[in-house]
Write a protein that holds these residues in place. Structure first.
Motif, mmCIF file in Angstrom:
data_model
loop_
_atom_site.group_PDB
_atom_site.id
_atom_site.type_symbol
_atom_site.label_atom_id
_atom_site.label_comp_id
_atom_site.label_asym_id
_atom_site.label_seq_id
_atom_site.Cartn_x
_atom_site.Cartn_y
_atom_site.Cartn_z
ATOM 1 N N VAL A 1 18.981 87.102 -1.153
ATOM 2 C CA VAL A 1 18.771 85.956 -0.265
ATOM 3 C C VAL A 1 19.941 85.772 0.701
ATOM 4 O O VAL A 1 19.756 85.463 1.883
ATOM 5 N N THR A 2 21.151 85.963 0.219
ATOM 6 C CA THR A 2 22.331 86.081 1.080
ATOM 7 C C THR A 2 23.197 87.176 0.454
ATOM 8 O O THR A 2 23.023 87.497 -0.724
ATOM 9 N N GLY B 1 19.152 79.405 -2.277
ATOM 10 C CA GLY B 1 19.727 79.884 -1.023
ATOM 11 C C GLY B 1 19.116 79.175 0.161
ATOM 12 O O GLY B 1 18.374 78.197 -0.001
ATOM 13 N N PRO B 2 19.413 79.644 1.384
ATOM 14 C CA PRO B 2 18.866 78.998 2.575
ATOM 15 C C PRO B 2 17.338 79.012 2.576
ATOM 16 O O PRO B 2 16.727 80.013 2.185
ATOM 17 N N ALA B 3 16.734 77.892 3.007
ATOM 18 C CA ALA B 3 15.272 77.741 2.929
ATOM 19 C C ALA B 3 14.540 78.864 3.654
ATOM 20 O O ALA B 3 13.512 79.353 3.171
ATOM 21 N N GLU B 4 15.083 79.280 4.800
ATOM 22 C CA GLU B 4 14.383 80.298 5.583
ATOM 23 C C GLU B 4 14.458 81.680 4.946
ATOM 24 O O GLU B 4 13.761 82.598 5.376
ATOM 25 N N ARG B 5 15.293 81.800 3.923
ATOM 26 C CA ARG B 5 15.432 83.112 3.265
ATOM 27 C C ARG B 5 14.777 83.146 1.884
ATOM 28 O O ARG B 5 14.870 84.140 1.175
ATOM 29 N N LEU B 6 14.138 82.057 1.505
ATOM 30 C CA LEU B 6 13.552 82.023 0.158
ATOM 31 C C LEU B 6 12.340 82.937 0.049
ATOM 32 O O LEU B 6 11.970 83.359 -1.045
#
Lengths: 356, 290
Positions: B101-102, B80-85
């Motif tokens: 994560v999303t 998923g998006p890096a900022e949500r890992l």
């Protein structure tokens, strides 16, 4: 090299089938343990999700789950049936179609583990000398009477009952009814040494009944396949589902009419699904809803180029007289081969002492 | 050439299409129901327990730390998006409401609650399955998150779960290095206690006890086998500190419970018997003429 190892289309298909049997039953060894590692969870073949070692899931699994858990439950919550709710189902069908586009109904004739098992049992039956039983007027009855069953199973067990369960109309144990009666669930798990799916759940009459049907089917199939070719394929809802999409894949059976068509009937005799139309019809009508694209009709057609397996404009295999001649030396169109020695000895009549 | 074309088509089928997934919430660590007070005393180890959520909620979950005092829990995703890992969630009165994560990416996420008190570091860890497609958790499990870790090798597959009488492997590692010959303790909601020792590779093979009590009337709801909680825990003194790490999840009752293999085999045999008449007629003319 390939020609040396697989001199005939049948041999090549059996090689692919055995390889696919390992992929669909034990494939996790290669692709990984998790569902996310699988080749797909929307394969157009009966690759069972209950088999903990498989390499992919049959498309009927997510179809039932999504209809039950997403669409049915969402409708109960009186929410609008939005694109978001049907999106998972759409994604499942997109994945399914990505595979189906490439091989079409070859998934039935070349990949499906249950189809392979039935075929192997059928070969054993021929070797043991059991006579072939066919769906025709003078034997088991006309094949047309069996054909609607697969459509009924698809409609009732894959679509209607899961939706009714999601809506709360039918009990929870009817949430994935096709999987519950699927003989592939029992067969493929048994192949991994797991007897859990053979056992019947007690205390829940619906689960018990569905499991009992699956076991009756697998039992019937294990013995019946020695006499009837592909007994379960004839009523398989996945064959019906594949038939819905069969015109959308470039992979197809192509047939031209020849003067002998409808007279010799060798192609329909070779067909494991007893499709008589292949001998009488041409074009779209010859590529019947029951066809599994096994290619036997093309192998046994004695006329050059009359029956072909084509992918788009490319002919992957064409019927040829010389191929037919060499093919029938090893195996007759109906699959009859030389029985095993002890069967031959048993069948041989004892000499009459009076003749001595 | 034609045979090669077949090969190419077959291979394309195998490697070409992306693996899609479908939702499956039976494998989630727990049914979304509150834990009864009577069940809270089965262990003193730090836990992350599931709280109440709306039915059909697939992108969020409520996790309540127990046995340690923390202000936040950390959720790790495998894709998923890096900022949500890696995302921290505040712990409220009901627990921490964590999210996938999303909204559309699910599968396993790794959840950690960490408490440092004096010279002791207490960690509760859990794997939470969100019922949407998502990346395989293989890489998620490889990554080092904190000092002393208990890592499932592997997690149960999405259609599977830990179950009674089964053996599962768990890696115990300190700062990413396997700990050979190290004890790992198992406690279950039904009161079983057992200790396993890691092998030279730092892996303990844990046998789940067959300890499910008979279901109380009306206890069971939904599909799939009954499930109960378990926790694995281990301690290690290193660098002048004492580390205590726990991993909790659910295990199910043996699939053979409430099932009859005898009945199953009997129906299979009836099916076979029903097909026997098909074998009676021999096509004598075809025998031996091939």
């Amino acid at each position: 090299m390939l020609k040396l190892l697989c001199p005939t289309l049948s041999r090549f298909r059996m090689t692919v089938q055995i390889a696919m049997l390992f992929v669909t039953v034990y494939g996790s060894v290669f692709v990984g343990n998790y569902m996310a590692d699988k080749i797909s969870n929307a394969l157009p073949a009966l690759s069972c999700a209950y088999d903990q070692m498989n390499g992919g899931y049959c498309v009927l699994v997510p179809t039932q789950h999504i209809i039950h858990h997403r669409i049915g439950e969402a409708m109960v919550r009186a929410q609008q049936l939005t694109f978001q709710m049907v999106l998972p189902l759409l994604m499942t069908f997109v994945s399914f179609f990505a595979f189906f586009f490439v091989l079409g109904k070859m998934f039935c004739g070349w990949v499906c583990p249950l189809g392979t098992l039935q075929e192997l049992i059928g070969k054993l039956g021929r070797r043991l000398g059991f006579g072939l039983r066919r769906f025709e007027k003078d034997d088991l009855g006309e094949v047309k009477r069996v054909r609607p069953v697969k459509w009924l199973l698809l409609l009732a067990l894959v679509f209607v009952l899961p939706l009714a369960t999601g809506l709360g109309v039918t009990p929870h144990s009817l949430g994935n009814p096709y999987c519950d009666i699927c003989p592939s669930r029992v067969a493929t798990t048994l192949l991994t040494g797991n007897t859990e799916q053979l056992a019947l759940r007690l205390g829940d009459n619906v689960s018990f009944g569905l499991g009992a049907i699956a076991n009756l089917l697998i039992g019937f199939m294990l013995v019946g396949a020695m006499a009837i070719r592909q007994p379960f394929c004839r009523i398989c809802p996945l064959l019906a589902m594949n038939a819905v999409f069969q015109r959308l894949s470039p992979m197809r059976l192509a047939k031209k009419m020849h003067d002998n068509c409808g007279k010799c009937g060798i192609c329909s005799e070779a067909c494991p699904m007893d499709i008589t139309e292949i001998a009488k019809e041409e074009g779209r009508k010859a590529y019947h809803e029951d066809c599994t694209l096994c290619g036997r009709c093309a192998e046994y057609c004695p006329q050059d180029g009359t029956i072909q397996i084509k992918w788009g404009p490319f002919a992957l295999f064409s019927s040829r007289r010389d191929y037919y001649k060499s093919k029938v030396k090893g195996e007759l169109p109906d699959g009859t081969v030389k029985p095993l020695k002890f069967v031959r000895n048993a069948a041989r009549p004892t000499a009459d002492p009076a003749d001595a | 050439m034609k045979a090669k074309a077949f090969c190419a088509a077959s291979l394309a089928c195998l490697v070409g299409a992306a693996a899609a997934q479908h939702e499956h919430h039976a494998a989630a660590p727990a049914a979304p129901k509150p834990e009864p007070a009577a069940m809270r005393a089965w262990t003193q180890q730090p836990l992350l327990l599931p709280g109440r959520m709306e039915r059909g909620e697939r992108a969020s979950a409520m996790l309540r730390p127990q046995g340690l005092t923390v202000e936040r829990v950390t959720v790790y995703a495998s894709g998923g998006p890096a900022e949500r890992l890696k995302v921290d969630y505040a712990v409220g009165a009901e627990g921490a409401k964590i999210e996938s994560v999303t909204p559309k990416i699910g599968n396993y996420h790794w959840v950690v609650a960490r408490e440092e008190r004096g010279g002791e570091v207490r960690v509760a860890s859990a794997a939470w399955y969100f019922g949407n497609p998502g990346d395989s958790p293989k890489d998620l499990l490889k990554a080092v998150r904190h000092e002393l870790e208990i890592v499932p090798e592997p997690l149960p597959r999405e259609h599977s779960s830990y179950r009674e009488s089964e053996k599962w492997r768990f890696l115990v590692r300190l700062n990413g290095q396997p700990l050979p010959g190290h004890p790992l303790m198992l406690e279950t909601e039904f009161g079983s206690r057992s200790t396993f020792v890691t092998d030279p590779a730092g892996v303990a093979t844990v046998l789940f006890p067959r300890d499910f009590k008979p279901a109380a009337a009306g206890e069971r709801s939904g599909h799939g086998p009954r499930r109960a909680a378990f926790v694995l825990s281990t301690t290690k003194d290193a660098d002048g500190r004492r580390y205590l790490t726990a991993f909790n999840h659910k295990y199910g009752q043996d699939g053979d419970r409430d099932k009859s293999l005898g009945w199953g085999a009997a129906f299979g045999l009836v099916g076979m018997a029903a097909a026997l008449p098909l074998l009676r007629r021999r096509n004598k003319g075809d025998n031996g003429n091939a």
